[in-house]
Design a protein around this motif. Structure first.
Motif, PDB file in Angstrom:
ATOM      1  N   THR A  27      34.584  47.974  33.780  1.00 47.01           N
ATOM      2  CA  THR A  27      34.467  48.713  32.518  1.00 47.01           C
ATOM      3  C   THR A  27      35.855  49.002  31.970  1.00 47.01           C
ATOM      4  OG1 THR A  27      32.400  49.738  33.247  1.00 47.01           O
ATOM      5  CG2 THR A  27      33.550  50.789  31.410  1.00 47.01           C
TER       6      THR A  27
ATOM      7  N   THR B  91      30.359  37.239  31.525  1.00 44.17           N
ATOM      8  CA  THR B  91      30.410  37.117  32.983  1.00 44.17           C
ATOM      9  C   THR B  91      31.436  36.048  33.315  1.00 44.17           C
ATOM     10  OG1 THR B  91      28.090  37.773  33.249  1.00 44.17           O
ATOM     11  CG2 THR B  91      29.117  36.600  35.076  1.00 44.17           C
TER      12      THR B  91
ATOM     13  N   LYS C 277      31.330  41.358  33.734  1.00 46.64           N
ATOM     14  CA  LYS C 277      30.840  41.183  35.105  1.00 46.64           C
ATOM     15  C   LYS C 277      31.465  39.958  35.740  1.00 46.64           C
ATOM     16  CE  LYS C 277      26.373  43.442  34.350  1.00 46.64           C
ATOM     17  NZ  LYS C 277      24.903  43.318  34.425  1.00 46.64           N
ATOM     18  N   THR C 278      31.560  39.979  37.058  1.00 42.04           N
ATOM     19  CA  THR C 278      31.991  38.798  37.803  1.00 42.04           C
ATOM     20  C   THR C 278      30.794  38.206  38.536  1.00 42.04           C
ATOM     21  OG1 THR C 278      32.575  40.078  39.779  1.00 42.04           O
ATOM     22  CG2 THR C 278      34.302  39.737  38.145  1.00 42.04           C
ATOM     23  N   HIS C 279      30.800  36.885  38.676  1.00 43.65           N
ATOM     24  CA  HIS C 279      29.737  36.258  39.461  1.00 43.65           C
ATOM     25  C   HIS C 279      30.238  36.014  40.889  1.00 43.65           C
ATOM     26  CE1 HIS C 279      32.009  32.634  38.748  1.00 43.65           C
ATOM     27  NE2 HIS C 279      31.698  32.588  37.456  1.00 43.65           N
TER      28      HIS C 279
ATOM     29  N   THR D 136      32.361  46.084  28.792  1.00 45.27           N
ATOM     30  CA  THR D 136      32.057  45.769  30.187  1.00 45.27           C
ATOM     31  C   THR D 136      32.054  44.258  30.397  1.00 45.27           C
ATOM     32  OG1 THR D 136      29.661  45.803  29.779  1.00 45.27           O
ATOM     33  CG2 THR D 136      30.673  47.850  30.543  1.00 45.27           C
TER      34      THR D 136
ATOM     35  N   ASN E 108      30.375  39.682  41.968  1.00 50.15           N
ATOM     36  CA  ASN E 108      29.181  40.411  41.533  1.00 50.15           C
ATOM     37  C   ASN E 108      29.462  41.889  41.261  1.00 50.15           C
ATOM     38  OD1 ASN E 108      27.557  38.008  41.992  1.00 50.15           O
ATOM     39  ND2 ASN E 108      27.797  38.467  44.176  1.00 50.15           N
ATOM     40  N   SER E 109      30.600  42.143  40.623  1.00 51.70           N
ATOM     41  CA  SER E 109      30.970  43.518  40.276  1.00 51.70           C
ATOM     42  C   SER E 109      30.978  43.686  38.758  1.00 51.70           C
ATOM     43  CB  SER E 109      32.333  43.885  40.864  1.00 51.70           C
ATOM     44  OG  SER E 109      33.346  43.031  40.369  1.00 51.70           O
ATOM     45  N   THR E 110      31.002  44.937  38.327  1.00 52.30           N
ATOM     46  CA  THR E 110      31.067  45.263  36.900  1.00 52.30           C
ATOM     47  C   THR E 110      32.375  45.977  36.619  1.00 52.30           C
ATOM     48  OG1 THR E 110      28.655  45.446  36.714  1.00 52.30           O
ATOM     49  CG2 THR E 110      29.981  46.522  35.005  1.00 52.30           C
TER      50      THR E 110
ATOM     51  N   SER F   1      36.162  49.600  38.058  1.00 48.47           N
ATOM     52  CA  SER F   1      35.246  48.575  38.547  1.00 48.47           C
ATOM     53  C   SER F   1      34.324  49.167  39.602  1.00 48.47           C
ATOM     54  CB  SER F   1      36.020  47.392  39.147  1.00 48.47           C
ATOM     55  OG  SER F   1      36.742  47.794  40.298  1.00 48.47           O
ATOM     56  N   THR F   2      33.146  48.572  39.726  1.00 49.99           N
ATOM     57  CA  THR F   2      32.204  49.038  40.736  1.00 49.99           C
ATOM     58  C   THR F   2      32.739  48.780  42.141  1.00 49.99           C
ATOM     59  OG1 THR F   2      31.032  46.911  40.550  1.00 49.99           O
ATOM     60  CG2 THR F   2      30.175  48.768  39.271  1.00 49.99           C
TER      61      THR F   2
ATOM     62  N   ASP G 281      33.606  41.286  25.513  1.00 52.56           N
ATOM     63  CA  ASP G 281      32.645  42.294  25.949  1.00 52.56           C
ATOM     64  C   ASP G 281      31.303  41.643  26.276  1.00 52.56           C
ATOM     65  OD1 ASP G 281      31.422  44.768  26.401  1.00 52.56           O
ATOM     66  OD2 ASP G 281      30.924  45.034  24.284  1.00 52.56           O
TER      67      ASP G 281
END
Length: 429
Positions: free
Chosen positions: A245, A185, A270-272, A268, A241-243, A214-215, A182
């Protein structure tokens, strides 16, 4: 109407699960008392028995102890029924069960549900017509509860009733863990892995309890590696660059074999940006692409014919600035032709459980870079190249190996998930 409120402290030690107590119904003031309960709800030795019938308005309609209050009138009353969830004496009750009391032919004057050993009562609400009380809080694991309630019959007589039940013991609680952690990244190639403390036989129920959004709006699917481990990924790599959950709603979920999930949690990750290293055995080179653009090219050496490097996609698992390689870790013994003594290597990034790394080649192997393969399946690089890779690539970033003619890394050997065709992934037998 009087109603009690509170919150029972959850006792979640151990890992395992249980079953749900059914409702009990008793006819009071004449008629036949009826109790319905599942086979596992046998009363414990300390629990009182459920009366089978009552023949007068003054008799108790409760599955426990009861007596008219001192102020109760002697007015003749019509029979009434009481329903309890869970039943009196039930044990191994799933804490997700919604505790409730219902009456017909009377009204509830007060209800309290609390741990028998002491503690804050469970909050609940009485319906407007006084015919039912329903808990608004969850029960805790490994707790004996006592219902205390007062019923006003049609003659105005006040009757106090009690009932007891016990929830799932620690031996039947089940837990779970997720990777990546949790708040972390990761690279766009990172599958999500869920590991369960107990074997899962009811996979559909567990999958339904895990929601991944995901966003980027990418849908995904589960793939089971074993009865205690499942992976989740979308059809293609996660968007950069998404999040993402993850809602783990496992509290009260039946894993099968009497094991019950013991927690809920939202996490959550995140991806870079996109980072991809393409290694071609034909040219003995690594091309590094950042956000789709070529950034660097390095000469490499791969596995020999006896120890070939696998093809396809791999995902960086972990990194070591320095680490110690041993031949024993890949099944070799002293005297074997390919055996080598314990060796310290620099800037090593793990690609598989089986021992494939990207790392700095030993000094004697530097002349092989870009020319021939001399490794035991690893990707050997120059000191500059290995340090660059170590500083640029981390968990979740992707390496693709081409033209070794050996076949792809298995899904279970590290994160070989992307080598499984999507149609096979979503239609796992």
């Amino acid at each position: 109407m009087k109603q009690e409120s509170s919150k029972a402290a959850a006792n979640r030690k151990g890992w395992k699960i249980a079953a749900i107590g059914a409702a009990a119904v008793v006819v009071v003031g004449g008629g036949v008392g009826i109790a319905t309960a599942s086979p596992w709800n046998d009363a414990s030795p300390s629990s009182s028995s459920l009366p089978s019938s009552s023949t007068s308005a003054e008799a108790s309609g409760s599955p426990g102890s009861a007596a008219p209050s001192p102020s109760a009138s002697s007015a003749r009353a019509e029979p009434y029924t009481v329903g309890l969830t869970p039943t009196n004496g039930a044990f191994g009750v799933n804490p997700v069960t919604v505790a409730a009391v219902t009456v017909e032919g009377a009204t509830l004057d007060a209800v309290e549900l609390a741990p028998r050993a002491g503690g804050t009562p469970i909050a609940g609400t009485v319906s407007a017509d006084g015919a039912s009380w329903t808990a608004t809080e969850r029960l805790a694991f490994d707790t004996e509860y006592e219902f205390s309630y007062t019923v006003l019959d049609s003659g105005g007589n006040e009757r106090r009733e009690t009932s007891r039940f016990t929830t799932v013991e620690p031996a039947n609680e089940a837990d779970a863990a997720m990777f990546p952690l949790d708040g972390s990244t990761v690279g766009t190639g990172q599958p999500f892995e869920f590991t369960f403390s107990e074997p899962v036989t009811k996979r559909d129920a567990v999958e339904k309890a895990i929601t991944v959004t995901s966003t980027s709006g990418q849908p995904g699917a589960f793939y089971w590696l074993s009865d205690t481990k499942v992976r989740y990924r979308p059809e293609t790599f996660w968007a950069p660059n998404s999040t993402i959950t993850v809602d783990l709603n496992l509290f009260g979920v039946d894993f099968g074999n009497g094991m019950i999930g013991n927690f809920d949690k939202t996490m959550t990750v995140k991806t870079h940006n996109t980072r991809l290293a393409v290694v071609d055995n034909t040219t003995k080179t690594m091309n590094v692409y950042l956000d789709g653009k070529l950034d660097r090219t390095f000469p490499v050496t791969l596995g020999t014919d006896e120890w070939p490097s696998t093809e396809g996609y791999m995902v960086v698992m972990e990194r070591y600035e320095t680490t110690r390689f041993t031949a024993e870790s890949i099944g070799l013994k002293p005297g074997d032709p390919a055996y080598y003594p314990p060796t310290v290597v620099n800037h090593a990034s793990r690609l598989s459980n089986g021992g494939a790394f990207v790392h700095e080649a030993l000094p004697a192997a530097q002349v092989a870079l870009g020319n021939i393969n001399v490794s035991h399946g690893c990707i050997g690089m120059s000191p500059e190249g290995a340090e660059y890779f170590y500083n640029t690539f981390g968990p979740g970033d992707v390496v693709q190996i081409l033209n070794t003619d050996y076949g792809p890394m298995y899904v279970w050997d590290g994160f070989g998930d992307w080598n499984v065709p999507w149609n096979e992934w979503v239609n796992q037998p």
